[in-house]
Write a protein that holds these residues in place. Sequence first.
Motif, PDB file in Angstrom:
ATOM      1  N   GLU A   1      -2.299 -14.100   8.697  1.00  0.00           N
ATOM      2  CA  GLU A   1      -2.878 -12.873   8.164  1.00  0.00           C
ATOM      3  C   GLU A   1      -1.935 -12.270   7.121  1.00  0.00           C
ATOM      4  O   GLU A   1      -0.717 -12.300   7.279  1.00  0.00           O
TER       5      GLU A   1
ATOM      6  N   PRO B   1      -3.585  -5.362   4.040  1.00  0.00           N
ATOM      7  CA  PRO B   1      -5.005  -5.661   3.768  1.00  0.00           C
ATOM      8  C   PRO B   1      -5.328  -5.432   2.297  1.00  0.00           C
ATOM      9  O   PRO B   1      -4.595  -4.775   1.566  1.00  0.00           O
ATOM     10  N   GLN B   2      -6.443  -6.021   1.885  1.00  0.00           N
ATOM     11  CA  GLN B   2      -6.898  -5.786   0.523  1.00  0.00           C
ATOM     12  C   GLN B   2      -7.341  -4.327   0.381  1.00  0.00           C
ATOM     13  O   GLN B   2      -7.957  -3.765   1.290  1.00  0.00           O
TER      14      GLN B   2
ATOM     15  N   CYS C   1      -3.351   0.340   3.805  1.00  0.00           N
ATOM     16  CA  CYS C   1      -4.174   0.272   2.590  1.00  0.00           C
ATOM     17  C   CYS C   1      -3.553   1.093   1.460  1.00  0.00           C
ATOM     18  O   CYS C   1      -3.555   0.674   0.291  1.00  0.00           O
TER      19      CYS C   1
ATOM     20  N   HIS D   1      -3.829   1.350   9.805  1.00  0.00           N
ATOM     21  CA  HIS D   1      -4.625   0.623   8.813  1.00  0.00           C
ATOM     22  C   HIS D   1      -4.771   1.428   7.535  1.00  0.00           C
ATOM     23  O   HIS D   1      -4.654   0.888   6.418  1.00  0.00           O
TER      24      HIS D   1
END
Length: 793
Positions: free
Chosen positions: A139, A143-144, A171, A167
């Motif tokens: 992973e 994250p995108q 980001c 999260h």
Amino acid sequence: MSTKKKVRLGGIDVDADQFALVVSYTTEVHHFDDMGNPVKMDSQPGQKVIRVPRNLAGHDIQALAQEVGEKCKKYIPASKLGEVEHLLTALAEHEAMMQRQQQEPPPPPRPPSMQGHSQRQDMPPPPPPPPEPKPKKQEPLLPQADVRHIDDYADQLYEDRMELKVHGAKCILRVCTEARNLEILAEHDTLLEVLSRELRENSKKSFELSVVIVCVFLCFSHFSQFHPILMQHQCGDVTMRVLEYESQRSQVRREDMTRRKMRLDELGDSCTQEDRKLLAKDEKKYKLQISRQSKLMHVCLSALLNLAEEISIEKKMVNRKMPALLSTLIDRGQEDLLIVTLTFMKKLSAFEENKNTIAVPDTLSMLVKLAQHQNVRLAILSMRVLFNLSFDENVRSALVESGIVKLLLDCLRNPPFRHIVLRLLYHFSMDDRCKSLMAYQRDGMIMLLQLVVHFPEPRVGKDLVALVVNLATHARAAEVMVQSGLFPQVMLRVLKHRDPLLCKVIRHVASHQGVLEQMFELLASESVRMSKWMHEFVRMAMCCVDNPDLLVEVLGTLANVTLEEVPWGELCEAGLVDLLTRLLVPSFSEDDIVLECVMLVSSLAINVESAQHIAGSRLPSMLQDVLIEKREDEEVVVQLLFAFQCLLLHEEVREVVLQETELAPCIMRFARARNSLILEHATKLLQLVAEYASDAQTEDDSPAWVDQVKAFRFEQHNAEWCRCVNRELSGGTGMSPGGAYGGYYDDQQDSGGEEEEFAFHWAGGDCADAQDLANRDWGNKDMDAFRTSRFVS
């Protein structure tokens, strides 16, 4: 108006879709006015996409990283090649994983169903084959994310679930990794304020959230234009709080672990296997906690270090005991944390108050240990911290006890360490004890001379030559230099390049009498054949009159050579006397040059042949003029008095000196000086003049100063009697003999506002002054009795 561009690296990331490295940077344009003063600074973020060839498994990753670094020197410094290599390795692993997924065979077809009830009963179905293990998909760390959805990410920070908070923060961090987005995020109304509040409230609850939020602050802190915004939202304050809390937590954990070990040691043989397993488990857990904590402290320190570019912010950190906090971190094992810690410590140790906090024995011993680390960058940083601390004499003494001198001399062989090692050794060479230690490290001394001889530029580097100059003042070190076999090459370099500081090394070596003899014999030996080096020095002095730095060293070297074997007569014929005559013109030369010239005249005057050259020149009268001009400079006066003593040793020269100068009045003035050294030399010189007066008193044309010397000597040796007579005849008008010669000196101080006057009666007549008394009393007496006389009773 002029401009200057500077590219500041932001970060390096991997783009798996484009199969490339993405380098974020900021171009800073500095504007200067006509005087060279900075006016303003503009910055423009940008990105550089570096395409990477496919099939990395067949490439040499290290060589490829070197190639990328060479092609993009403007954006990727040499210190980041390790990070480039790491990213290329990760990209190669990603490519290999994708290839394995594409080549995975399809699942086997299900066996056809058996027809008939009897067949199902007779043949049981075969067991299904075990599923093949699927390769784990790595992973991404972040994250995108898209900057257009920044409000959604910020809203996630308000959620109650910690996973959603983390999260959302990730980001935001992903958006921050692109430098072009930072200005958009900085203009957001609540983003930084929310991040600061979340870090303050939840830093103790979630380690991952703390790391991510501080990394966001770190991205902003790389650019100085965002520092005010970070401070406005108290991002620096909350990061400092996290660092302080983690430091305290680490100390508590360390003490707890120490107590457990001590408890196990106290049990001794009664300790069970279960107790040992439990301790081993606790140690493993403790190391894991320290490793995770070091990552958080690393990013905290990096962000604070960037913010500390502002001196006001740095002072706030110092007030919150940042130096002491850094001292507790240098025993960590993580190299990245140690590098940031030492960089911060180097910055703070430049100030006195911080230096006193850092320079404690435990910290110094750890810094010396880190100076031997295998990581070159880390070792150099620790030496730079030690350099800042070594300005303090007490710190140098403590470091010497740890054996750092030998360590530094051994590091001279390693070129990356050479610059900082030379600067450190220079500090240590200011102490005589350290000079002795360096002198007994013969290999280190020879290494220093090799660096001098093979220095690529005409002038030897200041750090190197300053160290050698200091060592040359130590007799043992100077002896090692002469015996090293490299000293003739040093002399040749001086004659060829005329380096003033290197010439100072020769001067200091020649100042040690025992070493001077060895140096003179070495240069005159058959193997070296440099017996005419003093003639070359005279020529060099005549050519460098306009270069006072070199001239004073050349003259000082010649003045230090006081051996009988020196051909002073040949040097005088080569132009030495003419040079001294030119340099001793009043107000022509600087005081340092005048002093060296006078000392050189003293050396010439001791030799009979060269003394005759002085007698045939204008030097005697010029020396008297210099004595009057420099009467306030005690060092020059002492050397001039000694030079006249040397000139009066030879009969031929003595007559010329006393006839062409008015030396006696000058000497009598200095014979009253308060400086004991001047008084001693003036008295000796006056005694020599008195000896000449005893020879001259029988001649009809004896100079007037003969009677003056007699009267002055009488008053000098019978001062108490003269004072008594003066008090008895206080109404007299006679003058002290010294009063008649005060015209040379405007600053002569009178006791009680007037000079003492004395008068006395003599056998049937009055005598107005002591000079007349001297004539009557000494007319037919031996001068030797006069010189040994004391007070008259």
